[in-house]
Design an enzyme around this catalytic site. Sequence first.
Site, PDB file in Angstrom:
ATOM      1  N   ARG A 135       0.814  -1.230   0.000  1.00 48.89           N
ATOM      2  CA  ARG A 135       0.000   0.000   0.000  1.00 48.89           C
ATOM      3  C   ARG A 135       0.837   1.265   0.000  1.00 48.89           C
ATOM      4  O   ARG A 135       0.350   2.346   0.338  1.00 48.89           O
ATOM      5  CB  ARG A 135      -0.971   0.021   1.165  1.00 48.89           C
ATOM      6  CG  ARG A 135      -1.949  -1.118   1.121  1.00 48.89           C
ATOM      7  CD  ARG A 135      -3.113  -0.890   2.042  1.00 48.89           C
ATOM      8  NE  ARG A 135      -3.981  -2.053   2.008  1.00 48.89           N
ATOM      9  CZ  ARG A 135      -3.727  -3.178   2.654  1.00 48.89           C
ATOM     10  NH1 ARG A 135      -2.665  -3.297   3.413  1.00 48.89           N
ATOM     11  NH2 ARG A 135      -4.535  -4.202   2.544  1.00 48.89           N
TER      12      ARG A 135
ATOM     13  N   LYS B 249       2.090  11.703 -11.470  1.00 52.22           N
ATOM     14  CA  LYS B 249       1.203  10.768 -12.180  1.00 52.22           C
ATOM     15  C   LYS B 249       1.984   9.501 -12.485  1.00 52.22           C
ATOM     16  O   LYS B 249       3.089   9.556 -13.029  1.00 52.22           O
ATOM     17  CB  LYS B 249       0.725  11.381 -13.514  1.00 52.22           C
ATOM     18  CG  LYS B 249      -0.488  12.264 -13.354  1.00 52.22           C
ATOM     19  CD  LYS B 249      -1.346  12.243 -14.613  1.00 52.22           C
ATOM     20  CE  LYS B 249      -1.087  13.428 -15.502  1.00 52.22           C
ATOM     21  NZ  LYS B 249      -1.873  13.371 -16.741  1.00 52.22           N
TER      22      LYS B 249
ATOM     23  N   GLU C  23       7.922  18.562 -25.723  1.00 57.32           N
ATOM     24  CA  GLU C  23       7.283  18.996 -24.470  1.00 57.32           C
ATOM     25  C   GLU C  23       7.894  20.310 -23.988  1.00 57.32           C
ATOM     26  O   GLU C  23       7.215  21.141 -23.393  1.00 57.32           O
ATOM     27  CB  GLU C  23       7.429  17.923 -23.376  1.00 57.32           C
ATOM     28  CG  GLU C  23       6.949  16.528 -23.751  1.00 57.32           C
ATOM     29  CD  GLU C  23       5.439  16.401 -24.000  1.00 57.32           C
ATOM     30  OE1 GLU C  23       4.698  17.348 -23.654  1.00 57.32           O
ATOM     31  OE2 GLU C  23       5.017  15.366 -24.546  1.00 57.32           O
TER      32      GLU C  23
ATOM     33  N   LYS D 190       6.007  23.373 -15.504  1.00 52.12           N
ATOM     34  CA  LYS D 190       5.082  22.288 -15.192  1.00 52.12           C
ATOM     35  C   LYS D 190       4.738  22.278 -13.707  1.00 52.12           C
ATOM     36  O   LYS D 190       3.562  22.144 -13.334  1.00 52.12           O
ATOM     37  CB  LYS D 190       5.662  20.920 -15.618  1.00 52.12           C
ATOM     38  CG  LYS D 190       4.716  19.785 -15.209  1.00 52.12           C
ATOM     39  CD  LYS D 190       4.855  18.499 -15.957  1.00 52.12           C
ATOM     40  CE  LYS D 190       3.754  17.532 -15.496  1.00 52.12           C
ATOM     41  NZ  LYS D 190       3.880  16.198 -16.037  1.00 52.12           N
TER      42      LYS D 190
ATOM     43  N   GLU E  31      -5.752  17.313 -11.295  1.00 49.58           N
ATOM     44  CA  GLU E  31      -6.092  17.529 -12.693  1.00 49.58           C
ATOM     45  C   GLU E  31      -7.569  17.890 -12.873  1.00 49.58           C
ATOM     46  O   GLU E  31      -8.253  17.377 -13.747  1.00 49.58           O
ATOM     47  CB  GLU E  31      -5.767  16.277 -13.517  1.00 49.58           C
ATOM     48  CG  GLU E  31      -5.364  16.613 -14.924  1.00 49.58           C
ATOM     49  CD  GLU E  31      -4.809  15.408 -15.673  1.00 49.58           C
ATOM     50  OE1 GLU E  31      -5.194  14.283 -15.372  1.00 49.58           O
ATOM     51  OE2 GLU E  31      -3.996  15.642 -16.570  1.00 49.58           O
TER      52      GLU E  31
ATOM     53  N   ARG F 164      -4.391  22.230 -14.725  1.00 53.20           N
ATOM     54  CA  ARG F 164      -3.432  21.233 -15.209  1.00 53.20           C
ATOM     55  C   ARG F 164      -3.738  20.852 -16.664  1.00 53.20           C
ATOM     56  O   ARG F 164      -2.862  20.414 -17.400  1.00 53.20           O
ATOM     57  CB  ARG F 164      -3.456  19.999 -14.302  1.00 53.20           C
ATOM     58  CG  ARG F 164      -2.271  19.077 -14.500  1.00 53.20           C
ATOM     59  CD  ARG F 164      -2.093  18.139 -13.328  1.00 53.20           C
ATOM     60  NE  ARG F 164      -1.067  17.165 -13.615  1.00 53.20           N
ATOM     61  CZ  ARG F 164      -0.479  16.392 -12.702  1.00 53.20           C
ATOM     62  NH1 ARG F 164      -0.808  16.498 -11.440  1.00 53.20           N
ATOM     63  NH2 ARG F 164       0.443  15.520 -13.041  1.00 53.20           N
TER      64      ARG F 164
ATOM     65  N   ASN G 258      -2.090  20.027 -21.584  1.00 49.99           N
ATOM     66  CA  ASN G 258      -2.511  19.215 -22.734  1.00 49.99           C
ATOM     67  C   ASN G 258      -2.466  19.981 -24.045  1.00 49.99           C
ATOM     68  O   ASN G 258      -2.951  19.484 -25.067  1.00 49.99           O
ATOM     69  CB  ASN G 258      -3.935  18.692 -22.518  1.00 49.99           C
ATOM     70  CG  ASN G 258      -3.966  17.575 -21.497  1.00 49.99           C
ATOM     71  OD1 ASN G 258      -3.001  16.821 -21.385  1.00 49.99           O
ATOM     72  ND2 ASN G 258      -5.032  17.495 -20.748  1.00 49.99           N
TER      73      ASN G 258
ATOM     74  N   HIS H 132      -2.149  18.248 -27.302  1.00 49.92           N
ATOM     75  CA  HIS H 132      -2.200  16.816 -27.040  1.00 49.92           C
ATOM     76  C   HIS H 132      -3.467  16.108 -27.511  1.00 49.92           C
ATOM     77  O   HIS H 132      -3.436  14.905 -27.723  1.00 49.92           O
ATOM     78  CB  HIS H 132      -1.944  16.533 -25.556  1.00 49.92           C
ATOM     79  CG  HIS H 132      -0.480  16.481 -25.223  1.00 49.92           C
ATOM     80  ND1 HIS H 132       0.361  17.554 -25.418  1.00 49.92           N
ATOM     81  CD2 HIS H 132       0.302  15.484 -24.748  1.00 49.92           C
ATOM     82  CE1 HIS H 132       1.582  17.218 -25.050  1.00 49.92           C
ATOM     83  NE2 HIS H 132       1.581  15.958 -24.641  1.00 49.92           N
TER      84      HIS H 132
ATOM     85  N   HIS I  74      -2.721  12.870 -29.621  1.00 51.34           N
ATOM     86  CA  HIS I  74      -3.156  11.504 -29.320  1.00 51.34           C
ATOM     87  C   HIS I  74      -3.877  10.885 -30.512  1.00 51.34           C
ATOM     88  O   HIS I  74      -3.705   9.698 -30.806  1.00 51.34           O
ATOM     89  CB  HIS I  74      -4.042  11.488 -28.076  1.00 51.34           C
ATOM     90  CG  HIS I  74      -3.271  11.781 -26.818  1.00 51.34           C
ATOM     91  ND1 HIS I  74      -3.798  12.457 -25.750  1.00 51.34           N
ATOM     92  CD2 HIS I  74      -1.993  11.508 -26.487  1.00 51.34           C
ATOM     93  CE1 HIS I  74      -2.884  12.573 -24.811  1.00 51.34           C
ATOM     94  NE2 HIS I  74      -1.771  12.002 -25.237  1.00 51.34           N
TER      95      HIS I  74
ATOM     96  N   HIS J 134       5.290  10.094 -30.016  1.00 50.13           N
ATOM     97  CA  HIS J 134       4.553  11.090 -29.249  1.00 50.13           C
ATOM     98  C   HIS J 134       5.116  12.495 -29.497  1.00 50.13           C
ATOM     99  O   HIS J 134       4.359  13.451 -29.694  1.00 50.13           O
ATOM    100  CB  HIS J 134       4.597  10.746 -27.758  1.00 50.13           C
ATOM    101  CG  HIS J 134       3.837  11.716 -26.908  1.00 50.13           C
ATOM    102  ND1 HIS J 134       2.473  11.830 -26.979  1.00 50.13           N
ATOM    103  CD2 HIS J 134       4.244  12.640 -26.008  1.00 50.13           C
ATOM    104  CE1 HIS J 134       2.070  12.776 -26.142  1.00 50.13           C
ATOM    105  NE2 HIS J 134       3.132  13.291 -25.542  1.00 50.13           N
TER     106      HIS J 134
END
Length: 363
Positions: free
Chosen positions: A119, A141, A183, A223, A233, A237, A241, A244, A248, A260
């Site tokens: 955990r 993330k 990025e 960032k 998010e 945030r 994107n 993006h 995608h 990417h």
Amino acid sequence: MIARSEAGREVNRSLGYPIVVGAGLTGELRRWFADNGGCAAVLADAHPPVAARAAELARALGAPLVTFHLGEARKRLTTLEVVLERLHALGLDRRATVVGVGGGVASDLFGLAAALYMRGIGYVHVATSLVAMVDAAIGGKTGVNLSVGKNLAGGFRDPRAVFCDLDALWTLPRRALREGLAEVVKAGVIEGGAYFEMLETLAPHRFSRWPWFEVVTGAIGIKAAIVADDRDEAGVRELLNLGHTFAHGIEAASGWRVSHGAAVALGLRAAGLLALRTHRWTARDHVRLLGLLALLGMPLRTHQQPRAVYAAMRGDKKRRDGKLRFVLPRAIGDVEAGFAASPAMVLEVLERLRRPPEAIERP
Ligand SMILES: NC(=O)c1ccc[n+]([C@@H]2O[C@H](COP(=O)([O-])OP(=O)(O)OC[C@H]3O[C@@H](n4cnc5c(N)ncnc54)[C@H](O)[C@@H]3O)[C@@H](O)[C@H]2O)c1
Ligand SMILES: [Zn+2]
């Protein structure tokens, strides 16, 4: 040029954990662990240039080294299980802290393993790719891919510290460096000002001459500032994107043949076109953005079928109430989220991506 003697420096604490950037960093890591309890194990991407760095680190920390064959195709639940079972075989208990060494795949996968093992145990990431330094390792993330899509299983879990080893950039393949640069340019459009101008100044020069400490530190700051305002998010945030939603769709429609980073470059052009179309930003800013991308050798044109890309975009997990929403630039240094474009507008932009870029000579 990255001075070999450049010591690591904590460059950011706005997320509540230290982010240290520098060349080398074994000494910094040893000091951090001396102050924060020992290192139970070093987990690393088995790719030789990465594993060699990790072996040196494990020796310095007096910790066992375990390497795993990674890569995007192995960022899966099955690999996660292998990692978790290795942690158990090492006899780790829940007070342990482990170090992960590698790029974005390593930070997503090892970060998730540390979050799940008993955990949750402590996690420190040593970023070895530009993508990991400026993006993947920043913001907490973690995740793995499912057969039906990328990053569909994961969680938010902060590391205890992040170390960006600039020396690692020397062995990074060009292609992987460009992935990270896409990025970096995205961060530059969000931030604007001196950061974007620095990228414009550096773009014609060889990467070996770039002041990577400033480039990486700047992108991390951009960032981290956004993530700090929106840990889960739910709001700002989303700005990260930028480009993006298109990216995608382009990646997915190509069957992941378009990388990417390349897709993000195309996505930035597409976001700019949508912003032009809706009178949000000027042709001058658009041309400035394309000029920077072109100087960095990024693709600006794709021959993909607009309808196929559009269909893939509609499968994007970031879609809300059936409408595609876009982050659009208003100026270099000013972006807005939440624009719901009509299908016709999106298809028109995708059609434009098949044509040569808008005049890219400097205004
Ligand atoms: N969690 C997030 O917020 C977030 C953000 C962006 C990207 N990501 C994830 O990051 C991943 C992409 O990251 P990446 O491009 O670093 O991929 P990666 O970790 O697979 O690294 C790319 C390649 O470079 C190699 N490599 C790494 N460091 C090296 C070095 N110093 N020298 C030589 N080779 C080296 C790796 O072995 C790999 O072959 C994707 O899975 C993406 O989903 C996550
Ligand atoms: Zn991205």
